[in-house]
Design a protein around this motif. Sequence first.
Motif, PDB file in Angstrom:
ATOM      1  N   ILE A 105       1.034  -0.837   0.343  1.00 35.78           N
ATOM      2  CA  ILE A 105       0.164   0.313   0.024  1.00 35.78           C
ATOM      3  C   ILE A 105       0.736   1.638   0.276  1.00 35.78           C
ATOM      4  O   ILE A 105       0.584   2.363  -0.657  1.00 35.78           O
ATOM      5  CB  ILE A 105      -0.967   0.239   1.293  1.00 35.78           C
ATOM      6  N   TYR A 106       2.382   1.584   0.803  1.00 37.30           N
ATOM      7  CA  TYR A 106       3.027   2.099   1.127  1.00 37.30           C
ATOM      8  C   TYR A 106       3.679   2.806  -0.107  1.00 37.30           C
ATOM      9  O   TYR A 106       4.076   3.695  -0.367  1.00 37.30           O
ATOM     10  CB  TYR A 106       3.717   2.581   2.828  1.00 37.30           C
ATOM     11  N   SER A 107       3.974   1.434  -0.568  1.00 42.42           N
ATOM     12  CA  SER A 107       5.203   1.445  -2.158  1.00 42.42           C
ATOM     13  C   SER A 107       5.197   1.190  -3.399  1.00 42.42           C
ATOM     14  O   SER A 107       5.585   1.681  -4.550  1.00 42.42           O
ATOM     15  CB  SER A 107       6.925   1.094  -1.009  1.00 42.42           C
ATOM     16  N   LEU A 108       4.545  -0.537  -2.713  1.00 45.42           N
ATOM     17  CA  LEU A 108       5.395  -0.751  -4.210  1.00 45.42           C
ATOM     18  C   LEU A 108       3.988  -0.734  -5.391  1.00 45.42           C
ATOM     19  O   LEU A 108       4.326  -0.795  -6.551  1.00 45.42           O
ATOM     20  CB  LEU A 108       4.964  -2.744  -3.987  1.00 45.42           C
ATOM     21  N   ARG A 109       2.898   0.349  -5.127  1.00 49.80           N
ATOM     22  CA  ARG A 109       2.740   0.809  -6.296  1.00 49.80           C
ATOM     23  C   ARG A 109       3.600   2.204  -6.928  1.00 49.80           C
ATOM     24  O   ARG A 109       2.700   3.302  -7.271  1.00 49.80           O
ATOM     25  CB  ARG A 109       1.260   0.493  -5.912  1.00 49.80           C
ATOM     26  N   ASN A 110       3.570   2.425  -5.834  1.00 44.58           N
ATOM     27  CA  ASN A 110       4.740   4.025  -6.216  1.00 44.58           C
ATOM     28  C   ASN A 110       5.262   3.987  -7.031  1.00 44.58           C
ATOM     29  O   ASN A 110       6.556   2.772  -7.550  1.00 44.58           O
ATOM     30  CB  ASN A 110       5.826   4.257  -4.585  1.00 44.58           C
ATOM     31  N   ARG A 111       5.315   4.886  -8.065  1.00 46.60           N
ATOM     32  CA  ARG A 111       5.769   5.682  -9.335  1.00 46.60           C
ATOM     33  C   ARG A 111       7.664   5.728  -9.354  1.00 46.60           C
ATOM     34  O   ARG A 111       8.272   5.314  -9.602  1.00 46.60           O
ATOM     35  CB  ARG A 111       6.046   6.347 -10.311  1.00 46.60           C
TER      36      ARG A 111
END
Length: 304
Positions: free
Chosen positions: A281-287
């Motif tokens: 949720i916090y990072s692996l969906r972050n570009r």
Amino acid sequence: SADFILLGLLSRTNVHMFPMATIFLAFIAALSGNALLILVIQVDSSLHTPMYFFLRQLAFMDICQTLIIVPKMLADFLTPGNPISPAGCGAQVFLMLTMGVSECLLLAVMSYDRYIAICNPLQYPILMSRNVSFLLSAGVWMGALVNALIQTVFTLPLPYCGSKEIDHFFCEVPALLKLSCSDTSQYEAMVFVTGIVLLLIPSSIILASYAYILSAVLRMKSTKGQQKALVTCLSHLTVVVMFYGAGIFMYMRPGSYHSPEQDKIVSLFYTIVSPPLNPLIYSLRNRDVLRALRKLIGIFKVFQ
């Protein structure tokens, strides 16, 4: 003094394979997801910002939390009724409280960081300088350690004269209070006050931060930017509601309202469900993180 016995997650059923396999998978996902996140942030210098500094600590807390609980829990699945020494029980209480409370405080710090980044971007380098980040981080760990020490020192010396069977899958303060044959009402009041300071205040800070962030987002001109920010905020809030909701339910209800079945299900949220979800949720969906991850994979391929 005699050992305690942890009755485990499923104290009255024999069908252990499915929950055991699920918990084992969550354990592997939590360890690998959080370890990968720490590695990516460490290796990529573009991620050396306050936000990722805090994220790395969140990942470390999740790894520790999983290691404190799951190996013993899986062993108890295989051979139910495993004893745990008072020292082992004390260690679990102390370490779990340290990690749980530091995560509560850190999530509040992270929401404050996002609030400044989005609502006061020009002042961000000053308000969230390296020194400020370190101080906030030190405050989080100190607060958590002091609270864990006080609670452990109060809980373990309580007289346990009857059964030593803890109807739970790890040593947790509410479960131990139920076993004590002394009057624990004053101590329960202290736990409640601690809950206000460590659960209600941080969650209020988070909700206020996100309220400001959402109002700033809704004033944005770009619809795409709005959607992206809304999705991010909602996914963060989902974690927050799950994590704090479970903590408030466990630590801020009178002892007479606790039932072992409810307590075990609620504890699952912050011990088993939250650690594998946080990196997603916090990072692996972050570009930025995905770009850094691709770069890291590229480096590995070069060395092969």
